[in-house]
Design a protein around this motif. Structure first.
Motif, PDB file in Angstrom:
ATOM      1  N   THR A  12      -1.949  -0.463   6.861  1.00 27.04           N
ATOM      2  CA  THR A  12      -2.697   0.819   6.764  1.00 27.04           C
ATOM      3  C   THR A  12      -3.571   1.163   7.926  1.00 27.04           C
ATOM      4  OG1 THR A  12      -4.792  -0.569   6.084  1.00 27.04           O
ATOM      5  CG2 THR A  12      -3.417   0.006   4.291  1.00 27.04           C
ATOM      6  N   MET A  40      -2.628  -6.141   5.349  1.00 21.21           N
ATOM      7  CA  MET A  40      -3.249  -4.830   5.360  1.00 21.21           C
ATOM      8  C   MET A  40      -3.452  -4.244   6.395  1.00 21.21           C
ATOM      9  SD  MET A  40      -6.582  -3.381   5.304  1.00 21.21           S
ATOM     10  CE  MET A  40      -7.459  -2.082   4.160  1.00 21.21           C
ATOM     11  N   ASP A  98      -7.665  -5.987  -4.125  1.00 19.76           N
ATOM     12  CA  ASP A  98      -8.129  -5.176  -2.897  1.00 19.76           C
ATOM     13  C   ASP A  98      -9.879  -5.143  -3.056  1.00 19.76           C
ATOM     14  OD1 ASP A  98      -5.907  -4.503  -2.044  1.00 19.76           O
ATOM     15  OD2 ASP A  98      -5.874  -2.387  -2.898  1.00 19.76           O
ATOM     16  N   PHE A 157       0.673  -0.990   0.047  1.00 17.99           N
ATOM     17  CA  PHE A 157       0.045  -0.136   0.054  1.00 17.99           C
ATOM     18  C   PHE A 157       0.711   1.380  -0.039  1.00 17.99           C
ATOM     19  CE2 PHE A 157      -2.406  -3.428   1.773  1.00 17.99           C
ATOM     20  CZ  PHE A 157      -3.647  -3.414   1.127  1.00 17.99           C
ATOM     21  N   TYR A 188      -3.363 -11.714   3.606  1.00 19.00           N
ATOM     22  CA  TYR A 188      -3.351 -10.434   2.991  1.00 19.00           C
ATOM     23  C   TYR A 188      -4.118  -9.437   3.953  1.00 19.00           C
ATOM     24  CZ  TYR A 188      -6.116  -7.062   0.471  1.00 19.00           C
ATOM     25  OH  TYR A 188      -6.680  -5.745   0.014  1.00 19.00           O
ATOM     26  N   TYR A 189      -5.054  -9.913   4.649  1.00 21.44           N
ATOM     27  CA  TYR A 189      -5.718  -9.164   5.864  1.00 21.44           C
ATOM     28  C   TYR A 189      -4.915  -8.666   6.768  1.00 21.44           C
ATOM     29  CZ  TYR A 189      -9.973 -10.571   3.126  1.00 21.44           C
ATOM     30  OH  TYR A 189     -10.798 -10.856   2.119  1.00 21.44           O
ATOM     31  N   PHE A 196      -5.154   3.209  -0.171  1.00 21.21           N
ATOM     32  CA  PHE A 196      -6.205   1.949  -0.258  1.00 21.21           C
ATOM     33  C   PHE A 196      -7.655   2.471  -0.694  1.00 21.21           C
ATOM     34  CE2 PHE A 196      -9.608  -0.215   2.063  1.00 21.21           C
ATOM     35  CZ  PHE A 196      -9.450  -1.590   1.535  1.00 21.21           C
TER      36      PHE A 196
END
Length: 636
Positions: free
Chosen positions: A246, A242, A556, A211, A238-239, A548
């Motif tokens: 972020t 993320m 995404d 990101f 991934y989460y 994002f």
């Protein structure tokens, strides 16, 4: 790379096997000064400048040696600081170097692990002024095992001149064909070994960030992204990643903001449910302070104040109501159960699912209905008011207090104020929020403090958050249902919780992973010494979330598009139908777009191309907010 024909694999250390959590090696000296001043009453200044001068003079004054080691450097530094201070600074520099150094997993995984698995003898080769003991600790901390360590500071020979490679060949008693060297410096790690007939690989470091916001050029942002790239594991979920990239900086920034701004740490009340995660983050940032988790919700705090209202307009001013509302949803928000009023609304010609325009709530037909139901609302409200007062007393909410929540309008804080005023108690309540909406009608009436934005600062963050508010709010959710009201169990007041909306399905596990990643960022950052030179303020914390929101990848939008968000009704975040369908039914397109929880995600998933989403959205949201402001004025 085929290592089979080599007996030895040589690795450079810094920016090869190891990376520092700083932009430049000399940034370590900034940390040394900051940390020293935080630990000592008598402060120092200009340490970075003086430290670099001392290093230069140590080389000039000892020209007979190739590497002026750290002991010679600190001997020169005694011209700027006392011996006692230099002793403390030397210990700090070594300690900080160990702290800021982390494994470079890209090289570890691509080269080091392969060489190890083949049973090759790994040697470490570095031009470095640090002593062998410190370098050994750095390597041990990062679980890097090796056969031999060759440092310029120990052997007084350097890679950059080629003399260290000569020494290695002689010490190991091998020909150049038996060894390969890997490093990042084009001269020291590639050209010099090649001159010695040693096979060399020049590596380039790459960012691990998904990101990364390339528009941001500040050193602070570059340092934050360097830290993230160094510490994130690209093989994680991934989460999780993320959340780390972020959400983590925002959660840390807000927790640190609370630590710096709230004076009475014993009276901090983190309101459920959004305060659940914030309280966990705060405990990582400030391990000394107490955190109080207070079960509350808009419904649980506002309904107890409705008995103080004479008419429906006063009541609806306390609620969030869109242009339309279902009759059943309105009376649910006002604290009643269906069984209390469903016969009455039938008598007046309404049904539970019937939608009513906001302005029609105050016309004669609906007013007659409301007046018949109002005594029921007042009776229930007064009962809940008494229970709330008992719960506040039980939890220690009995003097000047701070409430912490996500935001946005301050309606819960206003409800607290109304309850306190009605009970004639002398309790001052300050609110600390992730953000405060500039259009909130409570501004000026209560003290609200917004971290990311408020009525006067960071309008661009406020606008951006509108894009992904559904996702953003869900990131904070506690693993329990919303508070409906309170009940007395023996001598204790307990919250009555509604069912948890995400107790199953893809949303639950995914948001939990995002939270885990965010908290891992806080753990990593608070344990790193770069916190001494990097302040994560509201703008810095939000840059990756902005990337994002405005510029999502197809991955995404696929990862979040099918998520449900629950308000009065269930909506999907970004789940469009096919373009061919919308070409036949354009009105459906605009309806689906309006109801989506992530408009830009909806458009990106629909078109699968990059267009000027950010610019389009900003035009749209300005028009929307202007219309909303006008409607709010009309409602007044």
């Amino acid at each position: 790379m085929d290592f089979s024909k080599y007996d030895y694999v040589s690795f450079d250390i810094f920016d090869t096997l190891i990376v520092r959590n700083v932009l430049k090696p000399e940034d370590v000296f900034l940390i040394v000064e900051s940390k020293y001043n935080s630990l000592n009453k008598k402060k120092i200044s200009d340490f970075k400048t003086n430290r670099l001068l001392a290093q230069r003079k140590a080389s000039l004054n000892n020209s007979e040696i190739e590497e002026a080691d750290i002991s010679l450097i600190y001997k020169e530094l005694e011209n700027y600081y006392s011996k006692d201070v230099c002793k403390k600074l030397l210990a700090l520099e070594k300690e900080i170097e160990i702290n800021v150094c982390v494994r470079n997993n890209n090289i570890i995984n691509d080269y080091y692990a392969k060489a190890s698995s083949l049973g090759k003898k790994i040697i470490i080769t570095s031009d470095m002024y640090l002593d062998e003991e410190t370098i050994t600790k750095i390597l041990k901390k990062n679980n890097i095992k090796y056969y031999k360590l060759y440092l310029s500071s120990k052997y007084n020979k350097r890679k950059s001149s080629g003399t260290l490679f000569n020494y290695i060949l002689k010490d190991l008693n091998i020909s150049p064909t038996k060894i390969i060297h890997i490093g990042d410096n084009i001269i020291s790690d590639y050209l010099r070994p090649k001159q010695k007939k040693i096979k060399a690989i020049h590596i380039k470091n790459k960012s691990n960030n998904s990101f990364y916001n390339k528009k941001i050029k500040t050193n602070e942002y570059k340092l934050l992204e360097k830290f993230i790239s160094n510490n994130i594991d690209i093989n994680n979920d991934y989460y999780f990643n993320m959340g780390y990239e972020t959400f983590g900086p925002i959660l840390y920034g807000f927790a640190n903001y609370l630590k710096e701004n709230i004076k009475n740490k014993d009276k901090m009340f983190f309101l459920s449910r959004d305060g659940y995660l914030i309280s966990k983050a705060y405990r990582l940032v400030d391990k000394e302070s107490k955190t109080n988790y207070f079960y509350a919700s808009r419904r649980a705090l506002i309904v107890p104040t409705l008995w103080l209202c004479d008419n429906l307009k006063e009541m609806t001013d306390k609620l969030y109501i869109r242009d339309y509302i279902k009759v059943g949803n309105l009376f649910r928000k006002l604290g009643l159960e269906k069984k209390d009023y469903q016969e009455i609304i039938k008598k007046h010609g309404y049904s539970l699912e019937q939608e009513v325009k906001y302005e029609d709530l105050f016309k004669e037909k609906f007013t007659l209905l409301f007046e018949e139901i109002k005594p029921l609302i007042h009776k229930n409200s007064k009962r809940e008011y008494d229970l709330l007062l008992q719960y506040m007393k039980q939890e220690g909410f009995d003097s000047s207090s701070s409430i912490i929540d996500i935001g946005w309008n301050g309606n819960m804080q206003m409800a607290f104020n109304n309850v306190i005023k009605a009970s004639k108690q002398n309790i001052k309540v300050d609110g600390y929020y992730v953000g405060v909406l500039k259009e909130s009608k409570n501004i000026g009436k209560i003290k609200m403090n917004g971290f990311l934005f408020d009525e006067v600062k960071n309008d661009d963050i406020y606008i951006c958050l509108k894009v992904i508010n559904s996702i953003f709010e869900s990131m904070f959710l506690a693993p329990h249902g919303s508070v409906k009201t309170y009940k007395k169990v023996k001598d204790k007041i307990e919250p009555v919780l509604l069912d948890y909306e995400y107790k199953e399905g893809i949303e639950k596990n995914s948001y939990e992973k995002i939270q885990e990643g965010a908290l891992k960022f806080i753990v990593d950052f608070t344990s790193s010494d770069i916190k001494y030179i990097l302040k994560i303020d509201e703008r810095l914390s939000f840059y990756n979330m902005m990337k994002f929101a405005y510029h999502p990848t197809l991955k995404d939008v696929e990862k979040f598009g099918d998520f449900k968000f629950l308000e009065d009704d269930i909506i999907y975040l970004a789940k469009p139908k096919k373009i061919t369908y919308y070409l036949r039914k354009p009105k459906t397109f605009f309806k689906d777009l309006y109801l989506s929880g992530w408009i830009i995600g909806f458009l990106k998933r629909l078109t699968k191309i990059n267009i000027f989403y950010e610019q389009l959205y900003k035009v749209y949201i300005r028009i929307y907010l202007n219309k909303r402001q006008k409607k709010l004025g009309d409602k007044e």
